[in-house]
Design a protein around this motif. Sequence first.
Motif, short mmCIF file in Angstrom:
data_model
loop_
_atom_site.label_atom_id
_atom_site.label_comp_id
_atom_site.label_asym_id
_atom_site.label_seq_id
_atom_site.Cartn_x
_atom_site.Cartn_y
_atom_site.Cartn_z
N VAL A 70 -6.44 41.48 47.45
CA VAL A 70 -7.45 40.96 46.52
C VAL A 70 -8.80 40.88 47.23
O VAL A 70 -9.81 41.33 46.72
CB VAL A 70 -7.03 39.58 45.95
CG1 VAL A 70 -8.13 38.99 45.08
CG2 VAL A 70 -5.74 39.71 45.15
N GLY A 76 0.81 39.42 48.65
CA GLY A 76 0.25 39.81 47.34
C GLY A 76 -1.23 39.51 47.20
O GLY A 76 -1.95 40.21 46.48
N ALA A 77 -1.70 38.47 47.88
CA ALA A 77 -3.12 38.13 47.78
C ALA A 77 -3.97 38.94 48.76
O ALA A 77 -5.19 39.04 48.57
CB ALA A 77 -3.33 36.64 48.06
N ALA A 78 -3.33 39.52 49.78
CA ALA A 78 -4.11 40.18 50.85
C ALA A 78 -5.02 41.30 50.34
O ALA A 78 -6.18 41.40 50.78
CB ALA A 78 -3.16 40.68 51.93
N LEU A 104 -10.59 27.86 64.70
CA LEU A 104 -10.47 27.44 63.30
C LEU A 104 -9.56 26.23 63.15
O LEU A 104 -8.51 26.17 63.81
CB LEU A 104 -9.88 28.59 62.47
CG LEU A 104 -10.80 29.78 62.23
CD1 LEU A 104 -10.00 30.96 61.71
CD2 LEU A 104 -11.89 29.41 61.23
N GLN A 114 -0.79 31.16 48.48
CA GLN A 114 -0.72 29.89 49.23
C GLN A 114 -1.95 29.02 48.99
O GLN A 114 -2.12 28.01 49.67
CB GLN A 114 -0.56 30.17 50.71
CG GLN A 114 0.83 30.72 51.04
CD GLN A 114 1.22 30.40 52.46
OE1 GLN A 114 0.52 30.76 53.40
NE2 GLN A 114 2.34 29.71 52.63
N GLY A 115 -2.84 29.46 48.11
CA GLY A 115 -4.02 28.64 47.83
C GLY A 115 -4.95 28.51 49.02
O GLY A 115 -5.64 27.49 49.16
N LEU A 138 -2.99 33.54 39.05
CA LEU A 138 -1.98 33.73 40.09
C LEU A 138 -2.32 32.86 41.28
O LEU A 138 -3.49 32.64 41.58
CB LEU A 138 -1.99 35.19 40.53
CG LEU A 138 -0.89 36.07 39.95
CD1 LEU A 138 0.45 35.74 40.58
CD2 LEU A 138 -0.80 35.91 38.44
N LEU A 139 -1.29 32.40 41.95
CA LEU A 139 -1.50 31.60 43.15
C LEU A 139 -0.57 32.10 44.24
O LEU A 139 0.62 32.36 43.98
CB LEU A 139 -1.18 30.13 42.83
CG LEU A 139 -1.46 29.12 43.92
CD1 LEU A 139 -2.96 28.96 44.14
CD2 LEU A 139 -0.87 27.76 43.56
N ASN A 162 -7.48 30.53 49.65
CA ASN A 162 -8.82 31.07 49.36
C ASN A 162 -9.31 30.55 48.01
O ASN A 162 -10.04 31.22 47.30
CB ASN A 162 -8.77 32.60 49.38
CG ASN A 162 -10.12 33.21 49.67
OD1 ASN A 162 -10.94 32.60 50.35
ND2 ASN A 162 -10.36 34.40 49.17
N ILE A 163 -8.86 29.34 47.68
CA ILE A 163 -9.14 28.76 46.36
C ILE A 163 -9.63 27.33 46.54
O ILE A 163 -9.12 26.61 47.40
CB ILE A 163 -7.84 28.76 45.51
CG1 ILE A 163 -7.55 30.18 45.01
CG2 ILE A 163 -7.93 27.79 44.34
CD1 ILE A 163 -6.30 30.30 44.17
N ALA A 201 -10.06 40.79 59.99
CA ALA A 201 -10.34 39.95 61.16
C ALA A 201 -10.27 40.82 62.42
O ALA A 201 -9.51 41.79 62.46
CB ALA A 201 -9.33 38.81 61.27
N ARG A 220 -14.39 42.18 52.20
CA ARG A 220 -13.76 41.01 51.56
C ARG A 220 -13.70 41.12 50.03
O ARG A 220 -13.83 40.12 49.32
CB ARG A 220 -14.49 39.72 51.92
CG ARG A 220 -14.49 39.36 53.38
CD ARG A 220 -13.09 39.01 53.90
NE ARG A 220 -13.19 38.54 55.27
CZ ARG A 220 -13.23 39.34 56.33
NH1 ARG A 220 -13.10 40.64 56.18
NH2 ARG A 220 -13.35 38.84 57.54
N LEU A 236 3.54 33.17 42.91
CA LEU A 236 4.39 34.34 43.15
C LEU A 236 5.21 34.13 44.42
O LEU A 236 4.64 33.93 45.50
CB LEU A 236 3.51 35.59 43.30
CG LEU A 236 4.26 36.90 43.12
CD1 LEU A 236 4.48 37.18 41.64
CD2 LEU A 236 3.49 38.05 43.74
N TYR A 279 -4.40 42.04 36.74
CA TYR A 279 -3.16 42.55 37.34
C TYR A 279 -2.52 41.52 38.25
O TYR A 279 -3.22 40.75 38.91
CB TYR A 279 -3.45 43.81 38.17
CG TYR A 279 -3.63 45.04 37.31
CD1 TYR A 279 -2.54 45.85 37.01
CD2 TYR A 279 -4.87 45.38 36.80
CE1 TYR A 279 -2.69 46.97 36.22
CE2 TYR A 279 -5.04 46.50 36.00
CZ TYR A 279 -3.94 47.30 35.71
OH TYR A 279 -4.09 48.40 34.91
#
Length: 337
Positions: free
Chosen positions: A124, A120-122, A227, A52-53, A49-50, A55-56, A129, A164, A69, A176
């Motif tokens: 994972v 959706g990734a949050a 950042l 916004q990429g 699954l991806l 954390n990859i 923060a 995390r 997604l 999943y």
Amino acid sequence: MPIQANVDLHHFNTFHVSARSRWFAEVATVEALREVLAWHKGKDIPLMLLGQGSNILFRENYPGLIIELAIKGITVQQSTESSVLVQAMGGEIWHPFVTHCLKQGWYGLENLSLIPGTVGAAPVQNIGAYGVELKDLLHEVQALEIASGNMKTFTNDDCGFSYRSSVFKEDLREQYIITDVTFSLSSKPRLNLEYPALQQALSDVPRESITPQLVSDKVCEIRRSKLPDPDMLGNAGSFFWNPRIGQDRFAELKALYPDLPGYAEGNSVKIPAAWLIEKAGWKGYRDGDVGVHERHALVLVNHGGATGAELVALSERIQASVAEKFGIQLWPEVRIV
Ligand SMILES: Cc1cc2nc3c(=O)[nH]c(=O)nc-3n(C[C@H](O)[C@H](O)[C@H](O)COP(=O)(O)OP(=O)(O)OC[C@H]3O[C@@H](n4cnc5c(N)ncnc54)[C@H](O)[C@@H]3O)c2cc1C
């Protein structure tokens, strides 16, 4: 069915490294997701699954199917005088979702403003923060089991959240697809101002004038000053987890390095990885197009043409030098694919 072959992932990861995915599908509905999974079934290729990429890190071309997604939608599930349950689909982009909630008077997410990525990734990696973690506000997660195609509801407890991390990053890794997340928010401001940098940024504002919107604005201001913006300089935020060590080991190191910071957590002490990396001499390091950010030692950067393999090699050199100097092993928070 919109399944593309040999897709360039350069614009699908915030490191902006080039890599190709053998197969790629963007899905905007649960039905389309099921169709793509049906296409994948029986093929002997991996699937991932991806969002916004952000954390990859793609070290090389991906030999399987990547599903991006893009399912959108925000609905109120239930509301009382003081609280609201808000469901957001997995393809919603995190920061605009936070902003939307603030505008509607649904509070609690403001400290998590400006974190890149999708809803959706949050869960994972239990994003966190400025003193708040997703787990503090998450009511439940709906996810589709890849093997069976069945939907399952995960309560907050079922998600096994930790620093995390969650079951989706550990025991149930890649099993999943999170289709939507429901948040338990407050209709009355519920400020969390414990985090020192936030306190400092708000120190000249009278307490009664601090609103959730102001907290969000200050968090965005601090984040922008610290950042690098991935659109300007490729990065994935913090590259390593902050390590935890035993109290005895911490005392030994503190004797050698009196300025070593540490935060007690139960029987262990959490050490800022950024401090270790900076002390090992890496802050601001650059070799060709790979480097370590000059203001934030935990952020590895792509100055333009770096490859994923070069970034991984740099991360390994940093790990080795921190292990040699402090005897502490750093582990990547970023998923290396
Ligand atoms: C500049 C910058 C600052 C950052 N700051 C923070 C911060 O303050 N706090 C923090 O916690 N993180 C931070 N991050 C990391 C990142 O923003 C979060 O991890 C974010 O949740 C990743 O979202 P994404 O959509 O980009 O996920 P991706 O990077 O696309 O995916 C991350 C992982 O989740 C999986 N995944 C994605 N979507 C789904 C889904 N729907 N179902 C199941 N699995 C899925 C992927 O397979 C992958 O394993 C930062 C990143 C950057 C670039």
